[in-house]
Design a protein around this motif. Structure first.
Motif, mmCIF file in Angstrom:
data_model
loop_
_atom_site.group_PDB
_atom_site.id
_atom_site.type_symbol
_atom_site.label_atom_id
_atom_site.label_comp_id
_atom_site.label_asym_id
_atom_site.label_seq_id
_atom_site.Cartn_x
_atom_site.Cartn_y
_atom_site.Cartn_z
ATOM 1 N N GLN A 158 3.880 1.666 -1.290
ATOM 2 C CA GLN A 158 4.358 1.793 -2.789
ATOM 3 C C GLN A 158 3.669 2.138 -3.537
ATOM 4 N N ALA A 159 2.227 1.625 -3.598
ATOM 5 C CA ALA A 159 1.190 2.228 -4.303
ATOM 6 C C ALA A 159 0.855 3.775 -4.214
ATOM 7 N N ASP A 160 0.707 4.196 -3.049
ATOM 8 C CA ASP A 160 0.750 5.347 -2.628
ATOM 9 C C ASP A 160 1.743 6.274 -3.096
ATOM 10 N N ASN B 10 0.730 -1.330 -0.066
ATOM 11 C CA ASN B 10 0.057 -0.168 -0.074
ATOM 12 C C ASN B 10 0.967 1.210 -0.090
#
Length: 81
Positions: free
Chosen positions: A53-55, A51
């Motif tokens: 990394q995605a953010d 999460n």
């Protein structure tokens, strides 16, 4: 069979189902179901990392490249034919 053994059996079965019922994975599922608290902590850490990394990739690092609502134009409804 004790309650603990039954719970482990159910956790192993749940893992097997979640992974699409693969053949030959009984030992892996049984070992992973022995220590559910350890697994859930590891899984939680993995989810948190993904999460974050995605953010970073989609959220905050590329704000300069994102257009504001006033400059976004809708796609053309006219076909290019």
């Amino acid at each position: 069979m004790t309650d603990r053994e039954q719970e482990q059996r159910e956790r192993a079965y749940r893992l097997w189902e979640e992974e699409g019922r693969p053949e030959g994975s009984h030992d892996d599922h049984w070992k992973r179901s022995e220590h559910p608290a350890d697994m859930s902590d590891q899984e939680s850490d993995d989810v948190t990392k993904v999460n974050q990394q995605a953010d970073a990739a989609f959220g905050g690092e590329n704000d300069a490249a994102v257009d504001d609502a006033a400059t976004i134009r809708p796609p053309s409804s006219v076909a290019p034919d």
